[in-house]
Design an enzyme around this catalytic site. Structure first.
Site, PDB file in Angstrom:
ATOM      1  N   THR A  14       0.820  -1.210   0.000  1.00  0.00           N
ATOM      2  CA  THR A  14       0.000   0.000   0.000  1.00  0.00           C
ATOM      3  C   THR A  14       0.853   1.258   0.000  1.00  0.00           C
ATOM      4  OG1 THR A  14      -1.821  -1.122   1.113  1.00  0.00           O
ATOM      5  CG2 THR A  14      -1.773   1.279   1.278  1.00  0.00           C
ATOM      6  N   THR A  87       1.587  -4.242   4.525  1.00  0.00           N
ATOM      7  CA  THR A  87       1.354  -4.599   5.932  1.00  0.00           C
ATOM      8  C   THR A  87       0.689  -5.957   6.142  1.00  0.00           C
ATOM      9  OG1 THR A  87      -0.768  -3.435   5.993  1.00  0.00           O
ATOM     10  CG2 THR A  87       1.206  -2.183   6.633  1.00  0.00           C
TER      11      THR A  87
END
Length: 185
Positions: A14, A87
């Site tokens: 991301t 993540t």
């Protein structure tokens, strides 16, 4: 005192994503990510290596071996390593690297962000800067995650939140350090 030479290794996630018609895609290069942190040049001498640019849910064993190999091949050339990572599987990669590269006397830091570095309210710039601060610290060594100001041992991290900036916690072990305002505590 000379500045630390740090290798910034990117894998996507991301943090390196931009919005496309197909949703978020990790397309930003390692140089584009570092361009958001011009102040790093005062702290250290960063160099870049782009390993891959994928969503971390697609990251697995072959990528852990790629990361470990990249660190091992460059170990003598750098004072530390920062791996920029998505993540969702960051804690798994940190644990894998902890076992693949044991007893490292240099820092191997993984970090990422809950929001892309190109968004206004991102945690990416802070997490990256904190990772470089910790990697530049003389006491830093071994595999760790730096996220939301916390330094977590690579084998102890768990992602516990999907939207909050404090996404990771240390399991049954205190954080190794805190990074606040560019200082390692």
């Amino acid at each position: 005192m000379s500045k630390q030479r740090l290798l910034f290794i990117t894998t996507g996630g991301t943090i390196a994503s931009v919005r496309t018609q197909q949703g978020l895609k990790p397309v930003l290069s390692s140089e584009e990510l570092l361009a958001h942190l011009p102040e790093l040049k005062e702290l250290c001498c960063p160099e870049t290596l782009a390993l891959c640019s994928i969503d971390s849910t697609d990251l697995g064993q072959e990528h852990w071996l790629m990361m470990a190999r990249a660190i091992q091949e460059n170990y003598a050339l750098y004072d530390g390593f920062i791996i920029c990572h998505g993540t969702d599987t960051l804690a798994y990669s940190a644990a894998a690297l902890s076992y693949l590269i044991q007893n490292a006397d240099k820092p191997i830091i993984l970090t990422g962000a809950q929001r892309s570095i190109v968004t206004e309210d991102t945690d990416a710039r802070t997490n990256l800067y904190d990772a470089f601060c910790y990697a530049s610290d003389a006491a830093s060594h071994g595999v760790s995650i730096v996220f939301d100001g916390h330094v977590i041992t690579g084998t102890r991290a768990r992602k516990v939140r999907t939207k909050s900036r404090n996404a990771f916690e240390s399991v049954d072990y205190p954080p190794v350090a805190l990074v606040r305002d560019g200082r390692v505590l």
